[in-house]
Design a protein around this motif. Sequence first.
Motif, mmCIF file in Angstrom:
data_model
loop_
_atom_site.group_PDB
_atom_site.id
_atom_site.type_symbol
_atom_site.label_atom_id
_atom_site.label_comp_id
_atom_site.label_asym_id
_atom_site.label_seq_id
_atom_site.Cartn_x
_atom_site.Cartn_y
_atom_site.Cartn_z
ATOM 1 N N ASP A 188 -9.627 -0.495 3.668
ATOM 2 C CA ASP A 188 -9.766 -1.849 4.213
ATOM 3 C C ASP A 188 -8.448 -2.597 4.286
ATOM 4 O O ASP A 188 -8.419 -3.751 4.748
ATOM 5 N N GLN A 189 -7.362 -2.000 3.834
ATOM 6 C CA GLN A 189 -6.094 -2.716 3.745
ATOM 7 C C GLN A 189 -5.259 -2.573 5.014
ATOM 8 O O GLN A 189 -5.247 -1.516 5.651
ATOM 9 N N ALA A 190 -4.519 -3.637 5.339
ATOM 10 C CA ALA A 190 -3.463 -3.512 6.340
ATOM 11 C C ALA A 190 -2.362 -2.631 5.763
ATOM 12 O O ALA A 190 -2.116 -2.653 4.557
ATOM 13 N N ARG A 191 -1.731 -1.850 6.596
ATOM 14 C CA ARG A 191 -0.738 -0.907 6.108
ATOM 15 C C ARG A 191 0.552 -1.605 5.701
ATOM 16 O O ARG A 191 1.059 -2.478 6.396
ATOM 17 N N LYS A 192 1.063 -1.193 4.533
ATOM 18 C CA LYS A 192 2.277 -1.765 3.967
ATOM 19 C C LYS A 192 3.488 -0.901 4.340
ATOM 20 O O LYS A 192 3.400 -0.014 5.201
ATOM 21 N N SER A 193 4.608 -1.142 3.666
ATOM 22 C CA SER A 193 5.854 -0.457 4.028
ATOM 23 C C SER A 193 5.806 1.037 3.745
ATOM 24 O O SER A 193 6.355 1.845 4.488
ATOM 25 N N ILE A 281 -27.171 12.869 -13.099
ATOM 26 C CA ILE A 281 -26.147 12.216 -12.280
ATOM 27 C C ILE A 281 -26.794 11.080 -11.517
ATOM 28 O O ILE A 281 -27.932 11.189 -11.027
ATOM 29 N N GLY A 282 -26.085 9.960 -11.432
ATOM 30 C CA GLY A 282 -26.565 8.803 -10.692
ATOM 31 C C GLY A 282 -26.070 8.822 -9.253
ATOM 32 O O GLY A 282 -25.396 9.765 -8.819
ATOM 33 N N PRO A 283 -26.381 7.768 -8.489
ATOM 34 C CA PRO A 283 -25.901 7.686 -7.107
ATOM 35 C C PRO A 283 -24.372 7.682 -7.059
ATOM 36 O O PRO A 283 -23.713 7.113 -7.936
ATOM 37 N N LEU A 284 -23.821 8.307 -6.024
ATOM 38 C CA LEU A 284 -22.382 8.376 -5.851
ATOM 39 C C LEU A 284 -21.958 7.548 -4.643
ATOM 40 O O LEU A 284 -22.668 7.493 -3.638
ATOM 41 N N LYS A 285 -20.791 6.912 -4.754
ATOM 42 C CA LYS A 285 -20.190 6.198 -3.628
ATOM 43 C C LYS A 285 -18.894 6.891 -3.249
ATOM 44 O O LYS A 285 -18.196 7.428 -4.108
ATOM 45 N N CYS A 286 -18.560 6.825 -1.961
ATOM 46 C CA CYS A 286 -17.404 7.543 -1.437
ATOM 47 C C CYS A 286 -16.333 6.560 -0.972
ATOM 48 O O CYS A 286 -16.639 5.576 -0.278
ATOM 49 N N PHE A 287 -15.069 6.837 -1.348
ATOM 50 C CA PHE A 287 -13.941 6.005 -0.937
ATOM 51 C C PHE A 287 -12.804 6.889 -0.437
ATOM 52 O O PHE A 287 -12.378 7.804 -1.149
ATOM 53 N N PRO A 288 -12.283 6.638 0.765
ATOM 54 C CA PRO A 288 -11.093 7.362 1.212
ATOM 55 C C PRO A 288 -9.892 6.987 0.342
ATOM 56 O O PRO A 288 -9.783 5.852 -0.144
ATOM 57 N N LEU A 289 -8.992 7.937 0.156
ATOM 58 C CA LEU A 289 -7.852 7.742 -0.741
ATOM 59 C C LEU A 289 -6.534 7.760 0.020
ATOM 60 O O LEU A 289 -6.357 8.547 0.959
ATOM 61 N N GLY A 290 -5.618 6.922 -0.414
ATOM 62 C CA GLY A 290 -4.289 6.906 0.188
ATOM 63 C C GLY A 290 -3.327 6.103 -0.650
ATOM 64 O O GLY A 290 -3.714 5.398 -1.596
ATOM 65 N N LEU A 291 -2.059 6.217 -0.328
ATOM 66 C CA LEU A 291 -1.003 5.402 -0.926
ATOM 67 C C LEU A 291 -0.679 4.272 0.039
ATOM 68 O O LEU A 291 -0.503 4.503 1.246
ATOM 69 N N ASN A 292 -0.585 3.064 -0.481
ATOM 70 C CA ASN A 292 -0.239 1.907 0.339
ATOM 71 C C ASN A 292 0.546 0.945 -0.538
ATOM 72 O O ASN A 292 -0.018 0.283 -1.407
ATOM 73 N N ALA A 293 1.856 0.907 -0.359
ATOM 74 C CA ALA A 293 2.702 0.152 -1.293
ATOM 75 C C ALA A 293 3.776 -0.643 -0.556
ATOM 76 O O ALA A 293 4.292 -0.215 0.484
ATOM 77 N N GLU A 294 4.096 -1.802 -1.106
ATOM 78 C CA GLU A 294 5.247 -2.581 -0.650
ATOM 79 C C GLU A 294 6.510 -2.029 -1.305
ATOM 80 O O GLU A 294 6.480 -1.594 -2.457
ATOM 81 N N ARG A 295 7.603 -2.063 -0.563
ATOM 82 C CA ARG A 295 8.866 -1.610 -1.161
ATOM 83 C C ARG A 295 9.343 -2.566 -2.244
ATOM 84 O O ARG A 295 10.003 -2.150 -3.202
ATOM 85 N N THR A 296 9.027 -3.842 -2.101
ATOM 86 C CA THR A 296 9.432 -4.839 -3.087
ATOM 87 C C THR A 296 8.231 -5.701 -3.450
ATOM 88 O O THR A 296 7.310 -5.898 -2.640
ATOM 89 N N GLU A 347 12.065 -8.444 -9.782
ATOM 90 C CA GLU A 347 12.215 -7.371 -8.806
ATOM 91 C C GLU A 347 12.897 -6.143 -9.397
ATOM 92 O O GLU A 347 12.413 -5.022 -9.267
ATOM 93 N N TRP A 348 14.037 -6.364 -10.067
ATOM 94 C CA TRP A 348 14.737 -5.180 -10.601
ATOM 95 C C TRP A 348 14.096 -4.687 -11.894
ATOM 96 O O TRP A 348 14.118 -3.490 -12.191
ATOM 97 N N GLN A 349 13.493 -5.590 -12.661
ATOM 98 C CA GLN A 349 12.890 -5.187 -13.932
ATOM 99 C C GLN A 349 11.654 -4.318 -13.715
ATOM 100 O O GLN A 349 11.425 -3.349 -14.450
ATOM 101 N N ARG A 350 10.843 -4.613 -12.697
ATOM 102 C CA ARG A 350 9.601 -3.888 -12.478
ATOM 103 C C ARG A 350 9.793 -2.606 -11.682
ATOM 104 O O ARG A 350 8.920 -1.735 -11.677
ATOM 105 N N ALA A 351 10.912 -2.484 -10.979
ATOM 106 C CA ALA A 351 11.097 -1.338 -10.085
ATOM 107 C C ALA A 351 10.978 0.016 -10.791
ATOM 108 O O ALA A 351 10.282 0.910 -10.280
#
Length: 405
Positions: A188-193, A281-296, A347-351
């Motif tokens: 559901d996300q807009a694509r990031k960098s 086992i209970g009901p299962l839900k399905c989610f597509p997987l991907g990487l979506n990250a901001e550079r900063t 910014e630099w501390q979390r990188a």
Amino acid sequence: MSPPLPQNPSTPRLAVIGAGPAGLALALHAARALPAAQISLFDARPLERDVSADPRTLALSLGSVQLLKRLGAWNAAAAQAILQVHVSQAPPTLSHPLFGDSGEPEVTISALEQGVPQLGAVLSYGQLVAPLQAAWIEATRREPARLMTRFGTPVSSIKPIADGVEIDAGIAESFDLAVVAEGGVFADQARKSVTHDYRQNAWVGTVTLAADSPAGIAYERFTRNGPLALLPLLPREGEKRAALVWCVPQDEDEIATLSDAQRLAVIQTLLPAQAGRLRGIGPLKCFPLGLNAERTLVDGRTVRIGNAAQTLHPVAGQGLNLGLRDGFSLVEALRRHPVETALRKVEWQRAPDRWTMIAATDFLARSFAWRWPGLPAARGLGLAALQKLPIVKRALARQMMFGRR
């Protein structure tokens, strides 16, 4: 909670957009650590909507549990402690003396060997968010002129202005800083960098375990098609339970066509013997997987945290933990520095922490799509070698519990 430091001459007006776990934790921490700051918390969700029953499962590291305890928003009775993590690789793989008695490559990390009461905890989204929201509402009741709740108020735009941002949530308001903590799932996300579609699905749900299954153990199983995880849950009505995360390639995904009995049988063949027998086992839900990250994290006077900054593959279960650390670091920087300096520091501390985790999960996720000869054997040897190197294993455990410091 350490005592607040003297405030900066210009006290920030802070807007937090998103009242999920990351946004609520940041708002609460900021309310206590920045006692003169004005803080507005926005969310499209109406305040009267009951979040406590949301059953989605979350895994928290020990560092996240400690942070929530400091905020007075941790309900230990609602969480299942993780006492041990067992990571292994399913056959076929080469035999090797390093694999030990089980004959399979595996790594076990226990709270006992790490000298901590628990490695982390598992609980439902509702049981995490409800105490955080209650603590925030109580804080706004005590200081209504400084702390404002804007539930049921979606933010339509964030515009940069001189020395701040303008937020449009029905009316335009200016703030010194906006923190975006609205995430959502990858599809559901807009694509990031930085983005990559893993072409994998995650099937999530709950399984019941045999009465003699060991308690408090999280299992991560590397299979040919992707990782399979069982996360321990609190028993319900006397039954032992675990949350299931089952990742498979989309072009080979036939899980939707299987009956519950067939799903249970397939999962059982993939799990290590240590996990014991599955009973249901209970009901299962399905989610597509991907990487979506901001550079900063920082863009002008807007900071993104949690899934708004990086959405990761669930192979390491670290997405929310990263978001909580993002928010904690931002508030601590604002305690000590003017806004512009604090943002540069964050910014630099979390990188290093962010990119170490992004790179590690991305590598693991992509590796399951590779069909290189010898790759499973190499992965298995890596797991077995890690088990034989206590110093390296301890470093990995500290990284998973507390992030890169």
